[in-house]
Scaffold this motif. Structure first.
Motif, mmCIF file in Angstrom:
data_model
loop_
_atom_site.group_PDB
_atom_site.id
_atom_site.type_symbol
_atom_site.label_atom_id
_atom_site.label_comp_id
_atom_site.label_asym_id
_atom_site.label_seq_id
_atom_site.Cartn_x
_atom_site.Cartn_y
_atom_site.Cartn_z
ATOM 1 N N MET A 75 60.714 15.014 -1.072
ATOM 2 C CA MET A 75 60.120 14.484 0.158
ATOM 3 C C MET A 75 61.172 14.277 1.243
ATOM 4 S SD MET A 75 57.612 11.467 -1.229
ATOM 5 C CE MET A 75 56.361 11.753 -2.490
ATOM 6 N N VAL A 76 60.896 14.789 2.446
ATOM 7 C CA VAL A 76 61.699 14.457 3.623
ATOM 8 C C VAL A 76 60.881 13.463 4.430
ATOM 9 C CG1 VAL A 76 62.842 15.320 5.688
ATOM 10 C CG2 VAL A 76 62.793 16.725 3.613
ATOM 11 N N LEU A 77 61.236 12.196 4.332
ATOM 12 C CA LEU A 77 60.465 11.142 4.975
ATOM 13 C C LEU A 77 60.807 11.041 6.459
ATOM 14 C CD1 LEU A 77 60.841 8.340 2.266
ATOM 15 C CD2 LEU A 77 58.974 9.985 2.515
ATOM 16 N N PRO A 78 59.847 10.586 7.262
ATOM 17 C CA PRO A 78 60.151 10.346 8.682
ATOM 18 C C PRO A 78 61.261 9.309 8.833
ATOM 19 C CG PRO A 78 57.776 10.294 8.284
ATOM 20 C CD PRO A 78 58.431 10.315 6.937
ATOM 21 N N ASP A 79 61.960 9.383 9.963
ATOM 22 C CA ASP A 79 63.015 8.399 10.229
ATOM 23 C C ASP A 79 62.447 6.985 10.168
ATOM 24 O OD1 ASP A 79 64.734 10.483 10.595
ATOM 25 O OD2 ASP A 79 64.624 10.465 12.778
ATOM 26 N N GLN A 80 63.221 6.076 9.625
ATOM 27 C CA GLN A 80 62.877 4.663 9.462
ATOM 28 C C GLN A 80 61.972 4.403 8.265
ATOM 29 O OE1 GLN A 80 64.696 2.729 11.396
ATOM 30 N NE2 GLN A 80 65.385 4.578 12.439
ATOM 31 N N VAL A 93 57.397 5.791 -23.468
ATOM 32 C CA VAL A 93 56.540 5.031 -22.552
ATOM 33 C C VAL A 93 57.300 4.792 -21.245
ATOM 34 C CG1 VAL A 93 55.247 2.911 -22.182
ATOM 35 C CG2 VAL A 93 55.360 3.915 -24.475
ATOM 36 N N ILE A 94 56.668 5.184 -20.128
ATOM 37 C CA ILE A 94 57.280 5.024 -18.814
ATOM 38 C C ILE A 94 56.340 4.217 -17.916
ATOM 39 C CG2 ILE A 94 58.091 6.205 -16.726
ATOM 40 C CD1 ILE A 94 58.878 8.569 -18.463
ATOM 41 N N GLN A 95 56.884 3.205 -17.286
ATOM 42 C CA GLN A 95 56.157 2.411 -16.304
ATOM 43 C C GLN A 95 57.041 2.260 -15.070
ATOM 44 O OE1 GLN A 95 53.672 -0.890 -18.365
ATOM 45 N NE2 GLN A 95 55.565 -0.778 -19.530
ATOM 46 N N GLY A 96 56.445 1.838 -13.949
ATOM 47 C CA GLY A 96 57.294 1.745 -12.771
ATOM 48 C C GLY A 96 56.680 1.000 -11.611
ATOM 49 N N VAL A 97 57.543 0.660 -10.659
ATOM 50 C CA VAL A 97 57.151 0.026 -9.402
ATOM 51 C C VAL A 97 57.572 0.957 -8.271
ATOM 52 C CG1 VAL A 97 57.441 -1.958 -7.867
ATOM 53 C CG2 VAL A 97 57.444 -2.284 -10.355
ATOM 54 N N ILE A 98 56.652 1.205 -7.340
ATOM 55 C CA ILE A 98 56.947 2.019 -6.168
ATOM 56 C C ILE A 98 56.826 1.137 -4.924
ATOM 57 C CG2 ILE A 98 56.224 3.970 -4.740
ATOM 58 C CD1 ILE A 98 55.248 5.371 -7.223
ATOM 59 N N ILE A 99 57.871 1.109 -4.131
ATOM 60 C CA ILE A 99 57.883 0.356 -2.876
ATOM 61 C C ILE A 99 58.031 1.347 -1.729
ATOM 62 C CG2 ILE A 99 59.163 -1.308 -1.468
ATOM 63 C CD1 ILE A 99 59.950 -2.734 -4.031
ATOM 64 N N ARG A 100 57.174 1.211 -0.738
ATOM 65 C CA ARG A 100 57.211 2.121 0.411
ATOM 66 C C ARG A 100 57.253 1.323 1.712
ATOM 67 N NH1 ARG A 100 52.756 4.360 -2.511
ATOM 68 N NH2 ARG A 100 53.273 6.326 -3.566
ATOM 69 N N ARG A 101 57.959 1.887 2.677
ATOM 70 C CA ARG A 101 57.864 1.392 4.041
ATOM 71 C C ARG A 101 57.562 2.585 4.944
ATOM 72 N NH1 ARG A 101 63.121 -0.791 6.506
ATOM 73 N NH2 ARG A 101 63.400 1.402 7.059
ATOM 74 N N SER A 102 56.405 2.534 5.580
ATOM 75 C CA SER A 102 55.978 3.597 6.481
ATOM 76 C C SER A 102 55.801 2.992 7.871
ATOM 77 C CB SER A 102 54.655 4.211 6.003
ATOM 78 O OG SER A 102 54.228 5.236 6.863
ATOM 79 N N GLY A 103 56.744 3.298 8.752
ATOM 80 C CA GLY A 103 56.748 2.627 10.053
ATOM 81 C C GLY A 103 57.058 1.158 9.858
ATOM 82 N N ASN A 171 64.915 6.988 -1.556
ATOM 83 C CA ASN A 171 64.822 8.050 -0.554
ATOM 84 C C ASN A 171 64.728 7.389 0.823
ATOM 85 O OD1 ASN A 171 63.952 10.073 1.259
ATOM 86 N ND2 ASN A 171 62.890 11.198 -0.347
ATOM 87 N N LEU A 172 65.785 7.486 1.596
ATOM 88 C CA LEU A 172 65.789 6.983 2.967
ATOM 89 C C LEU A 172 66.930 7.638 3.719
ATOM 90 C CD1 LEU A 172 67.316 3.415 3.273
ATOM 91 C CD2 LEU A 172 67.444 4.751 1.172
ATOM 92 N N ASN A 173 66.794 7.686 5.047
ATOM 93 C CA ASN A 173 67.805 8.317 5.902
ATOM 94 C C ASN A 173 68.122 9.736 5.445
ATOM 95 O OD1 ASN A 173 68.029 5.912 7.393
ATOM 96 N ND2 ASN A 173 69.596 5.119 6.010
ATOM 97 N N ARG A 174 67.067 10.435 4.984
ATOM 98 C CA ARG A 174 67.165 11.826 4.540
ATOM 99 C C ARG A 174 68.158 12.007 3.389
ATOM 100 N NH1 ARG A 174 64.038 14.641 7.927
ATOM 101 N NH2 ARG A 174 63.699 13.792 10.026
ATOM 102 N N LYS A 175 68.248 10.989 2.542
ATOM 103 C CA LYS A 175 69.109 11.074 1.360
ATOM 104 C C LYS A 175 68.362 10.543 0.144
ATOM 105 C CE LYS A 175 73.656 9.835 -0.459
ATOM 106 N NZ LYS A 175 74.958 9.184 -0.189
#
Length: 212
Positions: A75-80, A93-103, A171-175
């Motif tokens: 994924m190439v996320l938008p800036d910010q 067994v795999i479990q997880g937490v996903i945190i997102r900031r969109s705008g 994944n942030l700042n295109r890295k």
């Protein structure tokens, strides 16, 4: 100046202006074409050359694919914008937490495996963290969630084979980065204490069960 010469001069001026406008129009069209053909900067990848990495992500893909979750490293996320995934790896067994900031909008979800014998993941939207998004995120970044090295690079290993591993993707700042710590509760290094602190923050902020 004679009327004849004035007429020739007017024709010359009109020709120059017409050619200039045409050339300018071509320049604008060329700039627009170049702009349209530009591709966004590629996503840089920081992936450790460690034995765990291909094994874990091969297993993870089976889980996330069935849940309709795309690979974060593609994924190439938008800036910010940003996304962080914190995985609990209990062997099969795999479990997880996903945190997102969109705008300006934050969100989080929890993924759990239906059973030890199924690779399907159930996804549950989580409420906002108890401390609020800004404070919770500051706690996580202060603990090092964005900058910790892989356990192998930090020479932070546990001799215990069974147990739990923690895998982080950011994944942030295109890295894109990923790293893992296996059984950090049995390691004495600072990085192990930090990954345990991150797990504790997530459990406390989102009322998640503590891992053992």
């Amino acid at each position: 100046m004679s009327t004849y010469r004035l007429g020739l001069w007017a024709i010359f001026i009109c020709a120059v202006v017409t050619i200039g406008c045409a050339l300018h129009g071509q320049d604008v069209q060329q700039l627009n074409a170049n702009f349209k053909n530009q591709t966004p900067p590629a996503l840089s990848l920081e992936i450790p050359d460690a034995r765990w990495e291909p094994l874990f992500f091969e297993a993870l893909e089976k889980h996330t694919k069935k849940a309709g979750i795309a690979s974060l490293r593609s994924m190439v996320l938008p800036d910010q914008d940003l996304e962080v995934r914190f995985w609990y790896d209990h062997f099969e067994v795999i479990q997880g937490v996903i945190i997102r900031r969109s705008g300006e909008k934050w969100s989080a979800s929890y993924l759990r495996q239906k059973s030890d014998h199924e690779v399907s993941l159930e996804q549950e939207n989580l409420e906002a963290p108890k401390s609020g998004w800004n404070d919770a995120w500051n706690k996580l970044t202060s603990a090092g969630i964005l900058v910790l090295p892989d356990g192998s690079a930090a020479n932070c290993k546990s001799e215990v084979l069974d147990g739990i591993g923690y895998v982080v993707e950011t994944n942030l700042n295109r890295k894109y980065r990923t790293y893992r710590y296996g059984n950090p509760q049995f390691s004495g290094c600072d990085e192990a204490r930090r990954i345990l602190a991150i797990e504790s923050i997530l459990a406390e902020e989102f009322s998640l069960p503590r891992q053992k």
